[in-house]
Design a protein around this motif. Structure first.
Motif, PDB file in Angstrom:
ATOM      1  N   UNK A 142       0.817  -1.308   0.073  1.00 29.44           N
ATOM      2  CA  UNK A 142      -0.080  -0.144   0.049  1.00 29.44           C
ATOM      3  C   UNK A 142       0.855   1.380   0.023  1.00 29.44           C
ATOM      4  N   UNK A 143       1.759   1.154   0.914  1.00 24.89           N
ATOM      5  CA  UNK A 143       2.733   2.269   0.895  1.00 24.89           C
ATOM      6  C   UNK A 143       3.491   2.676  -0.448  1.00 24.89           C
ATOM      7  N   UNK A 144       4.019   1.401  -0.919  1.00 25.50           N
ATOM      8  CA  UNK A 144       4.738   1.570  -2.416  1.00 25.50           C
ATOM      9  C   UNK A 144       3.967   2.224  -3.477  1.00 25.50           C
ATOM     10  N   UNK A 145       2.677   1.536  -3.580  1.00 26.98           N
ATOM     11  CA  UNK A 145       1.596   2.174  -4.445  1.00 26.98           C
ATOM     12  C   UNK A 145       1.257   3.682  -4.227  1.00 26.98           C
ATOM     13  N   UNK A 146       1.078   3.956  -3.030  1.00 26.73           N
ATOM     14  CA  UNK A 146       0.785   5.333  -2.466  1.00 26.73           C
ATOM     15  C   UNK A 146       1.952   6.241  -2.805  1.00 26.73           C
ATOM     16  N   UNK A 147       3.222   5.890  -2.740  1.00 25.42           N
ATOM     17  CA  UNK A 147       4.251   6.452  -2.829  1.00 25.42           C
ATOM     18  C   UNK A 147       4.325   6.980  -4.433  1.00 25.42           C
ATOM     19  N   UNK A 148       4.139   5.939  -5.278  1.00 26.30           N
ATOM     20  CA  UNK A 148       4.046   5.977  -6.482  1.00 26.30           C
ATOM     21  C   UNK A 148       3.089   6.897  -7.049  1.00 26.30           C
ATOM     22  N   UNK A 149       2.059   6.785  -6.742  1.00 26.42           N
ATOM     23  CA  UNK A 149       0.735   7.716  -7.041  1.00 26.42           C
ATOM     24  C   UNK A 149       1.367   9.171  -6.852  1.00 26.42           C
ATOM     25  N   UNK A 150       1.993   9.593  -5.481  1.00 25.20           N
ATOM     26  CA  UNK A 150       2.385  10.760  -5.418  1.00 25.20           C
ATOM     27  C   UNK A 150       3.478  11.169  -6.191  1.00 25.20           C
ATOM     28  N   UNK A 151       4.237  10.618  -6.596  1.00 25.20           N
ATOM     29  CA  UNK A 151       5.375  10.885  -7.531  1.00 25.20           C
ATOM     30  C   UNK A 151       4.917  11.033  -8.860  1.00 25.20           C
ATOM     31  N   UNK A 152       4.013  10.410  -9.304  1.00 25.94           N
ATOM     32  CA  UNK A 152       3.405  10.899 -10.571  1.00 25.94           C
ATOM     33  C   UNK A 152       2.496  11.837 -10.374  1.00 25.94           C
ATOM     34  N   UNK A 153       2.033  12.199  -9.347  1.00 28.95           N
ATOM     35  CA  UNK A 153       1.275  13.579  -9.122  1.00 28.95           C
ATOM     36  C   UNK A 153       2.212  14.718  -9.177  1.00 28.95           C
ATOM     37  N   UNK A 154       3.604  14.609  -8.629  1.00 27.70           N
ATOM     38  CA  UNK A 154       4.405  15.474  -8.709  1.00 27.70           C
ATOM     39  C   UNK A 154       4.988  15.994  -9.933  1.00 27.70           C
ATOM     40  N   UNK A 155       4.923  15.021 -10.896  1.00 30.03           N
ATOM     41  CA  UNK A 155       5.553  15.453 -12.451  1.00 30.03           C
ATOM     42  C   UNK A 155       4.322  15.930 -12.853  1.00 30.03           C
ATOM     43  N   UNK A 156       3.085  15.667 -12.686  1.00 32.30           N
ATOM     44  CA  UNK A 156       2.045  16.506 -13.250  1.00 32.30           C
ATOM     45  C   UNK A 156       1.900  17.997 -12.839  1.00 32.30           C
ATOM     46  N   UNK A 157       2.119  18.042 -11.434  1.00 34.61           N
ATOM     47  CA  UNK A 157       2.302  19.419 -10.771  1.00 34.61           C
ATOM     48  C   UNK A 157       3.160  20.371 -11.518  1.00 34.61           C
TER      49      UNK A 157
END
Length: 522
Positions: free
Chosen positions: A234-249
């Motif tokens: 869960x933490x690994x998937x959540x972290x990956x989502x946040x990093x993807x969101x970082x690129x979009x931001x």
């Protein structure tokens, strides 16, 4: 701010202040690897606690160093640099007084905030203030001097740890930081770029911090709870989502902390990819060499620290010279040969088995450390010069922040991922070692549970003296088996760095200019 030369008083003060401040930050990293056994015993810390002591600082540094670089460009490089030093001093003082592992981890976070403002300021001040013709030499001088002090960290840490004074690794930062603040305030002029842009990338900073924290936590929990558990997957998937969101931001932000347009520059992208591979291998390799020496090979912590002196010697002799040659002939040859040799040194170190201790150093660890150190000494200054030379002056703070963030992110991921892999490898090797021993299943599980502490695994109570000796030998054999594999992975990462330089780095650097056009520079 007008550029100055290394020979001017302003240039000398800039170099002195940036070297002392950077060394203050870097010495903690190298010294910590050596004092970890004493720290673990004193604070009763587990194996995962040790990785968090290392990662808490790296995590905050990686998360905020990008915004630290852009803050310096916009608000004033000296001002942000001094603020970072002050916060770092406070964090160091608090770390020294920590009474438990959790408290130390929290205060290491504060150190990381200070480092995020401080570290990019060093190279940014040099790159924006020193004349372009002397920039490579200046960066080489900075690399050599900071490395000399930094690589002295293991010897200092070992001496203090053996004397029961490991806390002074943190306390020593306080007087150094105060001296640097005094000279910055009185001898160095402010430097900033008036861009007319205001605001900071708050959402970018939050998302990358959360992303890296969740990924790190997930990988560190993986050996204990397994991949299917929410704490890991869960933490690994959540972290990956946040990093993807970082690129979009970053793509949509009007003032991004990591301008993605920088990566359209082939040199900038290549040097940062090289940095990631090389520093992941470097950080992991140095950590496991220290753990192996002290916890398995029976070196004292001082002896372990002194073993890196050949590394220090080459860095002092070669770093400045390599920087000067890179100014004349380009960085490519150094960025291929340096990481290749560093990888070869790590590969040599991966074949080490059980030794008789420090008396076997010259025929066991020394050859690998020699080659490893020589390779790194050819790499550091040319790599830094290539990164800083690939962007125009008004983006030096951002470029420095990005490159430093990449090296710290590499350290976080290497510690978290390869630390978890090491525990899993240790556990698998130990199961083979004790398979033939006459223990019941419950006893075997109790023995294997200690693998979370890596080389500090201790024999559980309830076994006879003969059984304890057998278990101890099994722990040593299991750890060395995992060490051999981890060091080979580290070598592979260094070889990937050399391959990256071969593919991406050109003899002429392409500088990213303010109008988003690219121009060639030597």
């Amino acid at each position: 701010m007008a550029t100055v030369t290394l020979r001017s008083m302003q240039g000398k003060w800039i170099m002195a202040c940036t070297i002392m401040a950077s060394a203050m930050a870097f010495i903690d990293a190298t010294a910590l690897n050596v004092i970890l056994p004493s720290l673990q015993k004193s604070l009763k810390a587990s194996g995962p606690d040790l990785f968090w002591v290392l990662n808490a600082y790296l995590l905050m540094l990686a998360s905020l160093i990008l915004i630290g670089g852009t803050l310096g460009d916009k608000l004033g490089r000296k001002k942000v640099f001094m603020t970072g030093i002050f916060i770092f001093i406070l964090g160091s003082l608090a770390c020294g007084f920590s009474s438990g592992a959790t408290m130390l981890i929290i205060f290491r976070l504060i150190q990381g905030i200070g480092g995020a403002l401080m570290i990019p300021g060093s190279l940014s001040l040099i790159s924006s203030s020193i004349d372009e013709k002397e920039r490579g030499k200046a960066i080489g001088t900075w690399s050599a001097a900071t490395t000399l002090v930094t690589m002295g960290g293991p010897a200092l840490g070992g001496a203090l740890a053996d004397a029961g004074l490991w806390r002074y690794i943190f306390f020593i930062n306080v007087p150094i930081g105060i001296i640097v603040l005094f000279f910055l305030a009185t001898k160095v002029k402010e430097s900033k770029i008036e861009t007319g842009r205001t605001g900071q990338d708050f959402y970018g900073a939050v998302t990358i911090a959360l992303g890296l924290a969740m990924l790190t936590f997930g990988f560190l929990r993986l050996p204990a709870v397994g991949f299917i558990h929410m704490q890991s997957s869960g933490s690994i998937i959540g972290g990956s989502i946040f990093l993807f969101a970082f690129i979009i931001i970053e793509r949509k932000s009007s003032h991004p902390m990591m301008p993605l347009s920088l990566f359209s520059n082939r040199i900038f992208s290549g040097t940062n990819l090289l940095t990631f591979f090389l520093y992941a291998g470097l950080g992991t390799g140095m950590l496991f060499i220290s753990l192996n020496m002290v916890q398995v090979q029976s070196y004292t912590q001082l002896e372990s620290g002194l073993t890196f002196l050949p590394f220090t010697f080459f860095m002092v002799i070669n770093a400045r010279f390599a920087g000067s040659l890179a100014d004349k002939y380009g960085s490519k040859i150094f960025l291929i040969s340096g990481p290749f040799l560093a990888g070869t040194g790590l590969l040599l170190l991966s074949f080490i088995q059980r030794t008789s201790g420090a008396s076997d150093y010259w025929t066991s660890f020394f050859p690998g450390i020699l080659v490893f150190g020589f390779g790194m000494s050819l790499t550091v200054a040319p790599l830094t010069a290539a990164v800083m030379g690939s962007v125009s002056d008004h983006l030096t703070g951002t470029a420095s922040g990005v490159n430093n963030a990449v090296s710290r992110i590499a350290g976080v991921f290497a510690n978290a991922v390869l630390g978890s892999v090491a525990v899993l490898l240790f556990s698998a090797a130990l199961q083979k070692e004790i398979k033939t021993l006459s223990f019941d299943q419950q006893q075997k599980q109790t023995i294997i549970a200690q693998t979370a502490n890596l080389g500090n695994a201790s024999v559980p109570e309830g076994f006879s003296s003969i059984e304890q000796q057998k278990i101890k030998k099994a722990y040593q054999a299991g750890f060395i088996s995992s060490y051999n594999v981890i060091m080979k992975i580290s070598a592979g990462l260094a070889y990937l760095a050399a391959l990256t330089a071969l593919i991406f780095i050109q003899k002429k650097a392409i500088t990213f200019s303010p109008d988003n056009k690219q121009s060639l520079s030597a």
